[in-house]
Design an enzyme around this catalytic site. Structure first.
Site, PDB file in Angstrom:
ATOM      1  N   LYS A   1     -10.302   0.089  -2.664  1.00  0.00           N
ATOM      2  CA  LYS A   1     -10.256  -0.103  -1.215  1.00  0.00           C
ATOM      3  C   LYS A   1     -10.574   1.204  -0.507  1.00  0.00           C
ATOM      4  O   LYS A   1      -9.748   2.110  -0.470  1.00  0.00           O
ATOM      5  CB  LYS A   1      -8.868  -0.605  -0.779  1.00  0.00           C
ATOM      6  CG  LYS A   1      -8.748  -0.802   0.745  1.00  0.00           C
ATOM      7  CD  LYS A   1      -7.372  -1.311   1.130  1.00  0.00           C
ATOM      8  CE  LYS A   1      -7.200  -1.375   2.644  1.00  0.00           C
ATOM      9  NZ  LYS A   1      -5.850  -1.870   3.040  1.00  0.00           N
TER      10      LYS A   1
ATOM     11  N   LYS B   1      -6.967   3.313  -3.474  1.00  0.00           N
ATOM     12  CA  LYS B   1      -7.419   3.303  -2.076  1.00  0.00           C
ATOM     13  C   LYS B   1      -7.659   4.736  -1.631  1.00  0.00           C
ATOM     14  O   LYS B   1      -6.878   5.632  -1.955  1.00  0.00           O
ATOM     15  CB  LYS B   1      -6.345   2.618  -1.217  1.00  0.00           C
ATOM     16  CG  LYS B   1      -6.598   2.587   0.279  1.00  0.00           C
ATOM     17  CD  LYS B   1      -5.467   1.831   0.954  1.00  0.00           C
ATOM     18  CE  LYS B   1      -5.527   1.945   2.475  1.00  0.00           C
ATOM     19  NZ  LYS B   1      -4.396   1.234   3.132  1.00  0.00           N
TER      20      LYS B   1
ATOM     21  N   ASP C   1       0.864  -1.185   0.000  1.00  0.00           N
ATOM     22  CA  ASP C   1       0.000   0.000   0.000  1.00  0.00           C
ATOM     23  C   ASP C   1       0.900   1.234   0.000  1.00  0.00           C
ATOM     24  O   ASP C   1       1.485   1.591   1.021  1.00  0.00           O
ATOM     25  CB  ASP C   1      -0.904   0.001   1.230  1.00  0.00           C
ATOM     26  CG  ASP C   1      -1.988  -1.073   1.183  1.00  0.00           C
ATOM     27  OD1 ASP C   1      -1.768  -2.106   0.520  1.00  0.00           O
ATOM     28  OD2 ASP C   1      -3.040  -0.884   1.813  1.00  0.00           O
TER      29      ASP C   1
END
Length: 327
Positions: A263, A227, A164
Site C-alpha cells: 500500500k 505500507k 494500519d
C-alpha cells in the site's frame, strides 16, 4: 459505453494471511541498493507502458476498487465518517457508471481513527467494504508498547477488519532488528483475525537500504501488507521507494511462498499517479497485485480526479472539480 476488459468488480477481503517466519537477518544484512538505478527504473516505468482510451478508463476503475478512502483529521466527526462511507459505497456517479457499463463498484476500504471505527462499521454494514483503523500511536508511534497494543485491541473490539500500525523508526535507524521484529510480532498477535498493514514511514528511514531491511523484518514478523507512509511525513510515497519495497515483497515471497500486499500512501493526488503505481505493480509483481486483496492506494484526494477523468472519457468534457467532492 462499456469498458473493454472491465467486469463487475467486488472487494474481496484478503483471505491469505502471512504467518511470518523467525527473524533471519541474513536475508537482508548484506543487501545493497543501487539508488541511481532504482531512480532510473522508476522514472522509465510510465514511459515504457502507456494506457489509452477505454484501457485507461479500465485501469482507473481498478484503482477505485483498490483505494482506501481515509479521513484522519483532528476535526473528524461521525457525520464526516458517514459521508466518506457513503462515497466508498458509491465512489463514481451513477451516470458515469451507466455509461461505462458497470453495475457495481466500491472502494477497497475506509480507514479511520479507532474512535470512529464503530461509526464506520455501522455505516458499511452489508456492503462488503472493510473498515481499517490506524493504531499504535499513529502517526509517530512514540507511545509505550502496552498502550499501542491496547489501541489495536480497542479497534478490533469495535469491528475493524484491518489495522494500519506504525513502526518505531528508531529501531530501523539504530539497526535494532530484533526490537523491531518483536514489536511488530506483538502487534500482529494483538490484531487477531484483522489483517495488519505495517506503515514504515519511509520518509523518516533515510536510505533505500533501510527501507528494504525494514520491509523484510515487518514481513518476517507477520505483516499482511507493508505500507509506505502515514501521509504525515515530509516525504511520502515515491516510485523509487515503492520499487524497493515491492522488490522486498518479491524476495520474501520467493523465500517463503507467502504473498504480502503493498500500500503506497501519501502524496498521490491525480489519476496519473493511480496509473503509475498500477504500472509498477504489474511490471514488478504481475496481475495478482492489481487486486484489492494485495494492493491498496492510500490516497483519498485521488478519487476526485479519477472521477473527473472518467466523466471526460464518457462525455468528452471536463467537469469542474467541485462536481466530484470526496465526501
Amino acid at each position: 459505453m462499456s469498458i473493454q476488459g472491465t467486469e463487475e468488480v467486488h472487494v474481496i477481503p484478503n483471505s491469505e494471511r502471512n504467518p511470518g517466519v523467525p527473524l533471519e537477518t541474513s536475508w537482508f544484512d548484506q543487501i545493497a541498493v543501487n539508488t541511481p538505478a532504482a531512480e532510473r527504473r522508476a522514472a522509465t516505468l510510465t514511459s515504457r507502458r502507456t494506457v489509452k482510451k477505454e484501457w485507461q478508463a479500465a485501469w482507473l476503475v481498478n484503482a477505485v476498487r483498490c483505494m482506501d478512502l481515509t479521513t484522519l483529521a483532528g476535526d473528524d466527526t461521525p457525520e464526516r465518517v458517514r459521508r466518506l462511507c457513503a462515497k466508498a459505497r458509491k465512489p463514481i456517479a451513477d451516470h458515469i457508471m451507466a455509461d461505462l457499463g458497470l453495475r457495481e463498484l466500491h472502494a477497497g476500504a475506509v480507514c479511520v481513527y479507532p474512535a470512529m471505527v464503530g461509526t464506520a462499521v455501522k455505516a458499511l454494514e452489508g456492503t462488503g467494504v472493510p473498515v481499517a483503523s490506524v493504531a499504535t500511536g499513529f502517526p509517530a508511534g512514540l507511545m509505550p508498547l502496552n498502550l499501542r497494543l491496547a489501541e489495536i485491541l480497542y479497534a478490533v473490539d469495535h469491528g475493524a477488519h484491518e489495522i494500519d500500525i506504525v513502526i518505531t523508526r528508531a529501531h530501523v535507524l539504530d539497526g535494532n532488528w530484533q526490537a523491531l521484529y518483536d514489536e511488530v510480532s506483538e502487534m500482529r498477535e494483538a490484531c487477531g483475525q484483522a489483517h495488519m498493514k505495517a506503515i514504515l514511514a519511509t520518509g523518516d528511514l533515510k536510505t533505500l537500504r533501510n527501507i528494504y531491511k525494514a520491509s523484510m523484518v515487518a514481513m518476517q514478523a507477520g505483516a499482511d501488507f507493508i505500507k509506505t507512509s502515514t501521509g504525515k511525513e515530509g516525504v511520502n510515497a515515491t516510485l523509487p521507494v515503492s520499487l524497493v519495497m515491492v522488490r522486498a515483497l518479491r524476495d520474501y515471497g520467493d523465500r517463503t511462498g507467502h504473498r504480502v500486499g503493498f500500500k503506497p500512501a501519501g502524496g498521490m493526488k491525480t489519476a496519473k499517479d493511480a496509473l503509475a503505481w498500477q504500472i509498477l505493480m504489474k511490471e514488478e509483481l504481475g496481475n495478482d497485485w492489481l487486486k484489492p486483496d494485495l494492493f491498496r492506494l492510500g490516497a483519498s484526494s485521488m478519487l476526485g480526479d479519477i472521477e473527473r477523468q472518467l466523466e471526460h472519457h464518457v462525455t468528452g468534457r471536463y467537469a469542474a472539480s467541485s462536481r466530484h467532492a470526496i465526501a
